[in-house]
Design a protein around this motif. Structure first.
Motif, PDB file in Angstrom:
ATOM      1  N   THR A 171      10.253  -6.682 -24.873  1.00 48.32           N
ATOM      2  CA  THR A 171      11.334  -5.966 -24.185  1.00 48.32           C
ATOM      3  C   THR A 171      10.709  -4.971 -23.220  1.00 48.32           C
ATOM      4  OG1 THR A 171      12.812  -6.177 -26.102  1.00 48.32           O
ATOM      5  CG2 THR A 171      13.362  -4.490 -24.467  1.00 48.32           C
ATOM      6  N   GLU A 172      11.244  -4.897 -22.027  1.00 49.04           N
ATOM      7  CA  GLU A 172      10.707  -3.975 -21.026  1.00 49.04           C
ATOM      8  C   GLU A 172      11.838  -3.386 -20.194  1.00 49.04           C
ATOM      9  OE1 GLU A 172       8.362  -6.020 -17.984  1.00 49.04           O
ATOM     10  OE2 GLU A 172       9.320  -7.893 -18.588  1.00 49.04           O
ATOM     11  N   GLY A 173      11.540  -2.257 -19.558  1.00 50.87           N
ATOM     12  CA  GLY A 173      12.503  -1.645 -18.666  1.00 50.87           C
ATOM     13  C   GLY A 173      12.470  -2.293 -17.293  1.00 50.87           C
ATOM     14  N   GLN A 174      13.283  -1.744 -16.378  1.00 54.02           N
ATOM     15  CA  GLN A 174      13.327  -2.265 -15.016  1.00 54.02           C
ATOM     16  C   GLN A 174      12.892  -1.184 -14.026  1.00 54.02           C
ATOM     17  OE1 GLN A 174      16.230  -5.310 -13.878  1.00 54.02           O
ATOM     18  NE2 GLN A 174      17.488  -4.612 -15.605  1.00 54.02           N
ATOM     19  N   ILE A 175      12.405  -1.649 -12.884  1.00 57.43           N
ATOM     20  CA  ILE A 175      11.910  -0.760 -11.839  1.00 57.43           C
ATOM     21  C   ILE A 175      12.538  -1.128 -10.505  1.00 57.43           C
ATOM     22  CG2 ILE A 175       9.696  -0.233 -12.916  1.00 57.43           C
ATOM     23  CD1 ILE A 175       8.460  -2.492 -11.229  1.00 57.43           C
ATOM     24  N   ALA A 176      12.582  -0.156  -9.623  1.00 57.43           N
ATOM     25  CA  ALA A 176      12.935  -0.410  -8.229  1.00 57.43           C
ATOM     26  C   ALA A 176      11.637  -0.518  -7.444  1.00 57.43           C
ATOM     27  CB  ALA A 176      13.794   0.707  -7.670  1.00 57.43           C
ATOM     28  N   ILE A 177      11.484  -1.583  -6.672  1.00 53.91           N
ATOM     29  CA  ILE A 177      10.294  -1.760  -5.831  1.00 53.91           C
ATOM     30  C   ILE A 177      10.716  -1.467  -4.397  1.00 53.91           C
ATOM     31  CG2 ILE A 177       8.478  -3.319  -5.087  1.00 53.91           C
ATOM     32  CD1 ILE A 177       8.829  -4.832  -7.665  1.00 53.91           C
ATOM     33  N   LEU A 178      10.120  -0.427  -3.816  1.00 55.21           N
ATOM     34  CA  LEU A 178      10.504   0.085  -2.508  1.00 55.21           C
ATOM     35  C   LEU A 178       9.317   0.073  -1.551  1.00 55.21           C
ATOM     36  CD1 LEU A 178      11.666   2.641  -4.741  1.00 55.21           C
ATOM     37  CD2 LEU A 178      13.299   2.509  -2.884  1.00 55.21           C
ATOM     38  N   PRO A 179       9.589   0.163  -0.234  1.00 55.83           N
ATOM     39  CA  PRO A 179       8.503   0.388   0.723  1.00 55.83           C
ATOM     40  C   PRO A 179       7.827   1.733   0.415  1.00 55.83           C
ATOM     41  CG  PRO A 179      10.554  -0.201   1.831  1.00 55.83           C
ATOM     42  CD  PRO A 179      10.911   0.069   0.425  1.00 55.83           C
ATOM     43  N   ALA A 180       6.524   1.776   0.448  1.00 58.80           N
ATOM     44  CA  ALA A 180       5.802   2.980   0.031  1.00 58.80           C
ATOM     45  C   ALA A 180       6.189   4.214   0.838  1.00 58.80           C
ATOM     46  CB  ALA A 180       4.296   2.730   0.127  1.00 58.80           C
ATOM     47  N   GLY A 181       6.583   4.027   2.091  1.00 62.71           N
ATOM     48  CA  GLY A 181       6.904   5.180   2.924  1.00 62.71           C
ATOM     49  C   GLY A 181       8.348   5.626   2.866  1.00 62.71           C
ATOM     50  N   HIS A 182       9.182   4.989   2.094  1.00 67.88           N
ATOM     51  CA  HIS A 182      10.599   5.364   2.044  1.00 67.88           C
ATOM     52  C   HIS A 182      10.786   6.648   1.234  1.00 67.88           C
ATOM     53  CE1 HIS A 182      14.939   5.080   1.233  1.00 67.88           C
ATOM     54  NE2 HIS A 182      14.975   4.318   2.301  1.00 67.88           N
ATOM     55  N   PRO A 183      11.741   7.511   1.605  1.00 68.08           N
ATOM     56  CA  PRO A 183      11.946   8.774   0.872  1.00 68.08           C
ATOM     57  C   PRO A 183      12.194   8.572  -0.624  1.00 68.08           C
ATOM     58  CG  PRO A 183      13.116   8.849   2.953  1.00 68.08           C
ATOM     59  CD  PRO A 183      12.567   7.447   2.817  1.00 68.08           C
ATOM     60  N   LEU A 184      12.899   7.516  -1.014  1.00 66.36           N
ATOM     61  CA  LEU A 184      13.165   7.295  -2.433  1.00 66.36           C
ATOM     62  C   LEU A 184      11.889   6.977  -3.215  1.00 66.36           C
ATOM     63  CD1 LEU A 184      16.461   5.157  -2.410  1.00 66.36           C
ATOM     64  CD2 LEU A 184      16.204   7.579  -3.012  1.00 66.36           C
ATOM     65  N   LEU A 226       9.819 -11.946  -0.706  1.00 73.85           N
ATOM     66  CA  LEU A 226      10.329 -10.647  -1.141  1.00 73.85           C
ATOM     67  C   LEU A 226       9.290  -9.555  -0.901  1.00 73.85           C
ATOM     68  CD1 LEU A 226      12.432  -8.904  -2.643  1.00 73.85           C
ATOM     69  CD2 LEU A 226      11.264  -9.538  -4.771  1.00 73.85           C
ATOM     70  N   ALA A 227       8.036  -9.817  -1.284  1.00 76.27           N
ATOM     71  CA  ALA A 227       6.985  -8.810  -1.117  1.00 76.27           C
ATOM     72  C   ALA A 227       6.834  -8.403   0.339  1.00 76.27           C
ATOM     73  CB  ALA A 227       5.662  -9.357  -1.663  1.00 76.27           C
ATOM     74  N   GLN A 228       6.891  -9.369   1.242  1.00 70.25           N
ATOM     75  CA  GLN A 228       6.723  -9.049   2.660  1.00 70.25           C
ATOM     76  C   GLN A 228       7.893  -8.242   3.196  1.00 70.25           C
ATOM     77  OE1 GLN A 228       6.502 -12.373   5.447  1.00 70.25           O
ATOM     78  NE2 GLN A 228       4.990 -11.234   6.635  1.00 70.25           N
ATOM     79  N   LEU A 229       9.117  -8.606   2.815  1.00 68.13           N
ATOM     80  CA  LEU A 229      10.292  -7.891   3.321  1.00 68.13           C
ATOM     81  C   LEU A 229      10.342  -6.454   2.796  1.00 68.13           C
ATOM     82  CD1 LEU A 229      13.025 -10.678   3.154  1.00 68.13           C
ATOM     83  CD2 LEU A 229      11.961  -9.690   5.200  1.00 68.13           C
ATOM     84  N   ILE A 230       9.896  -6.239   1.548  1.00 63.84           N
ATOM     85  CA  ILE A 230       9.830  -4.867   1.044  1.00 63.84           C
ATOM     86  C   ILE A 230       8.773  -4.086   1.814  1.00 63.84           C
ATOM     87  CG2 ILE A 230       9.258  -3.428  -0.947  1.00 63.84           C
ATOM     88  CD1 ILE A 230      10.349  -5.659  -2.744  1.00 63.84           C
ATOM     89  N   ALA A 231       7.615  -4.672   2.031  1.00 61.56           N
ATOM     90  CA  ALA A 231       6.539  -3.992   2.761  1.00 61.56           C
ATOM     91  C   ALA A 231       6.967  -3.631   4.177  1.00 61.56           C
ATOM     92  CB  ALA A 231       5.293  -4.875   2.788  1.00 61.56           C
ATOM     93  N   LEU A 232       7.823  -4.447   4.782  1.00 61.40           N
ATOM     94  CA  LEU A 232       8.304  -4.192   6.148  1.00 61.40           C
ATOM     95  C   LEU A 232       9.476  -3.210   6.184  1.00 61.40           C
ATOM     96  CD1 LEU A 232       8.172  -7.839   7.570  1.00 61.40           C
ATOM     97  CD2 LEU A 232       6.662  -5.924   8.156  1.00 61.40           C
ATOM     98  N   GLY A 233       9.924  -2.745   5.015  1.00 58.64           N
ATOM     99  CA  GLY A 233      11.023  -1.787   4.977  1.00 58.64           C
ATOM    100  C   GLY A 233      12.385  -2.409   5.197  1.00 58.64           C
ATOM    101  N   ARG A 234      12.515  -3.697   4.833  1.00 63.70           N
ATOM    102  CA  ARG A 234      13.784  -4.391   5.077  1.00 63.70           C
ATOM    103  C   ARG A 234      14.659  -4.528   3.835  1.00 63.70           C
ATOM    104  NH1 ARG A 234      13.563  -6.902  10.120  1.00 63.70           N
ATOM    105  NH2 ARG A 234      12.036  -5.721  11.347  1.00 63.70           N
ATOM    106  N   THR A 235      14.099  -4.281   2.645  1.00 63.01           N
ATOM    107  CA  THR A 235      14.891  -4.469   1.435  1.00 63.01           C
ATOM    108  C   THR A 235      14.254  -3.715   0.282  1.00 63.01           C
ATOM    109  OG1 THR A 235      16.001  -6.146   0.056  1.00 63.01           O
ATOM    110  CG2 THR A 235      13.685  -6.547   0.590  1.00 63.01           C
ATOM    111  N   VAL A 236      15.014  -3.593  -0.826  1.00 67.15           N
ATOM    112  CA  VAL A 236      14.546  -3.039  -2.090  1.00 67.15           C
ATOM    113  C   VAL A 236      14.918  -4.046  -3.173  1.00 67.15           C
ATOM    114  CG1 VAL A 236      16.707  -1.752  -2.416  1.00 67.15           C
ATOM    115  CG2 VAL A 236      14.669  -1.069  -3.680  1.00 67.15           C
ATOM    116  N   TRP A 248       1.924  -4.870  -3.762  1.00 70.49           N
ATOM    117  CA  TRP A 248       0.976  -4.628  -2.681  1.00 70.49           C
ATOM    118  C   TRP A 248       0.769  -3.119  -2.506  1.00 70.49           C
ATOM    119  CZ3 TRP A 248       3.032  -8.142   1.906  1.00 70.49           C
ATOM    120  CH2 TRP A 248       3.048  -9.482   1.472  1.00 70.49           C
ATOM    121  N   ALA A 249      -0.222  -2.764  -1.712  1.00 69.12           N
ATOM    122  CA  ALA A 249      -0.450  -1.347  -1.419  1.00 69.12           C
ATOM    123  C   ALA A 249       0.737  -0.740  -0.675  1.00 69.12           C
ATOM    124  CB  ALA A 249      -1.723  -1.193  -0.595  1.00 69.12           C
ATOM    125  N   GLU A 250       1.501  -1.574   0.030  1.00 69.70           N
ATOM    126  CA  GLU A 250       2.670  -1.093   0.802  1.00 69.70           C
ATOM    127  C   GLU A 250       3.908  -0.919  -0.061  1.00 69.70           C
ATOM    128  OE1 GLU A 250       0.188  -3.711   3.600  1.00 69.70           O
ATOM    129  OE2 GLU A 250       0.835  -3.718   1.501  1.00 69.70           O
TER     130      GLU A 250
END
Length: 287
Positions: A171-184, A226-236, A248-250
């Motif tokens: 059993t594990e929790g869930q996380i939000a994966i965001l662009p590294a530079g986003h305020p959230l 998905l990884a690329q779109l998050i890195a580009l700041g297009r989705t979470v 990724w580092a982004e």
């Protein structure tokens, strides 16, 4: 007459899914008149009306809806029987491959658990060969039902375990994966409401049984996209905590305080009598 032939079910399911005799006949590679006669004969044998016919096509009756659901399951079962029998046949031939199990897993999901399971099972005496079959979100169910897989790692509440036997593994929790530079991304924790309505960062949409839920976010087909779109700041994206393994580092992962836990199960068809499968399940429950 309570028995149905596989051919009859294939004919009816094609018509029920196409809702048009012409398209169904083309899909089946046959002429329309014999298909129409076969469906009429099926209705007479069952003593019920399965379809409502009109000039535009057909509609399913209540009885037709039931037969569509049951017919799909029956066709999956016959296909599964053939596939699993062919795989098992290799173990009967001294010159053929050893016994083999196909394990369906969501691509990039439960990576550490999968690695531990494969290593531990390979060390067991007489272990079968394990073929790992990566798949998309919620595809494990269909792969198990039609025999393309013998066993699967499934994740509640995303996957339905109805009709399968299963054992809970983690059993594990869930996380939000965001662009590294986003305020959230600077927050220590977030809630589902925090990430559910961000004007410049819509939630990614994954298909469920081939259908994408409504929303402004991009339609995701695989983990790399998905990884690329998050890195580009297009989705979470909202994913199990184990998804950290492919970040990724982004990217930045932030725990979600109110997301339901994700429970990973090992699941298999309830009627299975495979000794190799039983051994794999025993190994999984000891991890």
């Amino acid at each position: 007459m309570d028995t149905l032939e596989t051919r009859e079910l294939r004919y009816f399911v094609a018509v029920a899914e196409e809702l048009h005799f012409g398209r169904a006949a083309e899909r089946l590679g046959m002429a329309q008149p014999p298909l129409s006669r076969a469906i009429q004969q099926l209705e007479r044998r069952l003593g019920v009306s399965l379809l409502k016919r009109n000039r535009r096509g057909v509609l399913l009756t209540g009885a037709g809806e039931v037969l569509l659901h049951e017919g799909r399951a029956a066709l999956d079962a016959t296909t599964a029987a053939a596939r699993r029998t062919r795989r098992a046949g290799g173990a009967d031939n001294p010159d053929g491959p050893r016994n083999r199990l196909v394990l369906a897993v969501k691509a990039a999901g439960s990576h550490e658990l999968l690695r531990k399971l494969l290593d531990a099972y390979a060390a067991e005496p007489g272990a079968a060969e394990i073929e790992v079959l990566p798949c998309g979100l919620c595809e494990q169910e269909g792969l198990l039902r039609d025999g393309r897989a013998d066993v699967a790692l499934m994740h509640a509440p995303f996957n339905s375990l109805a009709g399968f036997d299963s054992e809970e593994l983690m059993t594990e929790g869930q996380i939000a994966i965001l662009p590294a530079g986003h305020p959230l991304a600077a927050r220590k924790t977030l809630s589902l409401a925090d990430v559910g309505d961000v004007p410049d960062l819509p939630l990614a949409r994954w298909p469920r049984h081939g259908v994408y839920p409504p929303g402004p976010g991009p339609e995701i087909r695989d983990q790399t996209q998905l990884a690329q779109l998050i890195a580009l700041g297009r989705t979470v994206a909202v994913l199990p905590d184990s998804a950290r393994s492919w970040l990724w580092a982004e990217h930045t992962a932030v725990p979600l305080t109110d997301a339901p836990p994700v429970v990973t199960h090992i699941a298999w068809p309830a009627h299975s009598r495979s000794l190799a499968l039983a051994g794999l399940v025993r190994t999984a429950t000891r991890l």
